[in-house]
Scaffold this active site. Structure first.
Site, PDB file in Angstrom:
ATOM      1  N   LYS A 161     -89.290  83.959  31.741  1.00  0.00           N
ATOM      2  CA  LYS A 161     -88.166  83.266  32.388  1.00  0.00           C
ATOM      3  C   LYS A 161     -87.822  81.999  31.611  1.00  0.00           C
ATOM      4  CE  LYS A 161     -89.332  85.381  36.777  1.00  0.00           C
ATOM      5  NZ  LYS A 161     -90.046  85.336  38.045  1.00  0.00           N
ATOM      6  N   GLN A 175     -92.983  81.477  42.089  1.00  0.00           N
ATOM      7  CA  GLN A 175     -93.503  82.736  41.551  1.00  0.00           C
ATOM      8  C   GLN A 175     -94.499  83.344  42.542  1.00  0.00           C
ATOM      9  OE1 GLN A 175     -92.449  84.225  38.603  1.00  0.00           O
ATOM     10  NE2 GLN A 175     -93.669  85.945  39.297  1.00  0.00           N
ATOM     11  N   ASP A 208     -83.864  83.478  43.838  1.00  0.00           N
ATOM     12  CA  ASP A 208     -84.596  84.743  44.004  1.00  0.00           C
ATOM     13  C   ASP A 208     -84.083  85.508  45.225  1.00  0.00           C
ATOM     14  OD1 ASP A 208     -86.403  85.578  42.116  1.00  0.00           O
ATOM     15  OD2 ASP A 208     -88.101  84.432  42.927  1.00  0.00           O
TER      16      ASP A 208
END
Ligand code: NAP
Length: 285
Positions: free
Chosen positions: A53, A97, A120
């Site tokens: 990322k 994450q 997300d």
């Protein structure tokens, strides 16, 4: 017959080239898109995903801030950090994450993220909007899957779509997106009886289980479209999906490879969501 490969890597490259232009347009207006990533613990796969990322942000000239914490960090410290990032006008996207260590309550932590920065798409607000057919941020992996199907002009309306896996990050949102596109959707999971009977009816089979060689050619219909979302590392260190690629490819019409299929698309969609967040916040301010 040998299936056409759905080349997620090339498609992701194409999307990233387009996104670079969007970033430059924002920069011309004095906006520097910025993604904050929070990584807790030393899970090797998570570390790898975060570094991908970071690398992609760099390619696109999106600023990336990575906050790394020891496994033992307490929930309050994480919540305080998210609060700070929520209130920082220079941060457009916030990503935690997953998975988090067991002592941290994932729901409480995700709920803390300002939905306008939830790139997300995992906050209850964003998931609720998705359920309501009015999405704000769509979770990156399912969004990438639909984009691939569209790019290859694979019709969804009226098709039998089977999704194996019901996680909040992949299976459930993907099922909603397929439903929105008028597919008839069946969701399977570890308690499903007679899985092969169901998968053999699928025009489109999406597999998000996390088990190597989970799907073989006896489980699919001739000419099916196979989307392999799984990521597994074999004993010899090779990255493979959930589908026995060589075997299934002989019977399917389209198939995504692993690596080079859904994975790169997930990251491209994260970048797209981050740029969208920057645009959205610009409008709100
Ligand atoms: P997860 O939360 O572990 O979910 C796995 C799902 O598989 C569960 O719903 C589980 O059912 C189901 N399952 C397990 N064994 C099964 C069986 N024998 N028959 C039918 N269903 C079974 O995993 P996830 O986060 O959704 O991820 C799934 C896979 O996708 C993993 O390999 C992950 O690494 C990969 N992934 C890839 C990307 C990408 O960008 N390519 C992104 C995210 C995840 P129950 O609900 O009944 O337990």
């Amino acid at each position: 017959m040998s299936a056409e490969i759905i080349d997620g890597k090339s498609l992701a490259l194409k999307i990233k080239e387009e996104l670079k232009k969007d970033v430059q347009e924002l920069k011309n207006k004095g906006i520097n898109p910025c993604l904050a990533v929070i990584l807790v613990g030393d899970n090797k796969a998570s570390q790898k995903y975060v570094s991908f990322k970071e690398k992609t942000c760099k390619e696109l000239e999106i600023q990336s801030l990575v906050f790394k914490f020891d496994e033992n960090i307490d929930e309050t410290s994480l919540l305080n950090l998210i609060d700070e990032l929520n209130n920082d006008p220079n941060v457009n996207g916030i990503l935690v994450q997953l998975p988090l260590p067991k002592h941290l309550n994932q729901n409480i932590i995700l709920e803390k993220i300002n939905p306008l920065k939830d790139v997300d798409g995992f906050t209850p607000f964003c998931l609720g909007r998705l359920l309501n057919d009015n999405p704000l941020f769509i979770p990156c992996t399912p969004k990438g899957v639909i984009r691939m199907l569209d790019e290859y002009k694979i019709p969804l309306e009226g098709k039998q779509a089977v999704v194996i896996g019901r996680s909040v990050i992949v299976g459930k949102p993907l099922s909603l997106l397929l439903l929105k596109r008028n597919a008839t959707v069946t969701i399977c999971h570890s308690k499903t009886f007679n899985l092969p009977e169901i998968t053999k009816n699928a025009d489109i089979l999406c597999v998000a289980v996390g088990k190597e060689n989970f799907i073989n050619s006896n489980m699919i219909k001739e000419g099916a479209v196979i989307i392999d979302i799984g990521i597994n590392v074999t004993k010899s260190g090779k990255v493979v999906g959930d589908v026995n690629f060589d075997e299934v490819r002989q019977k399917a019409s389209y198939i995504t490879p692993v690596p080079g299929g859904v994975g790169p698309m997930t990251i491209a969609m994260l970048m797209e969501n981050t740029i969208y967040a920057a645009k959205l916040q610009q409008r709100k301010s």
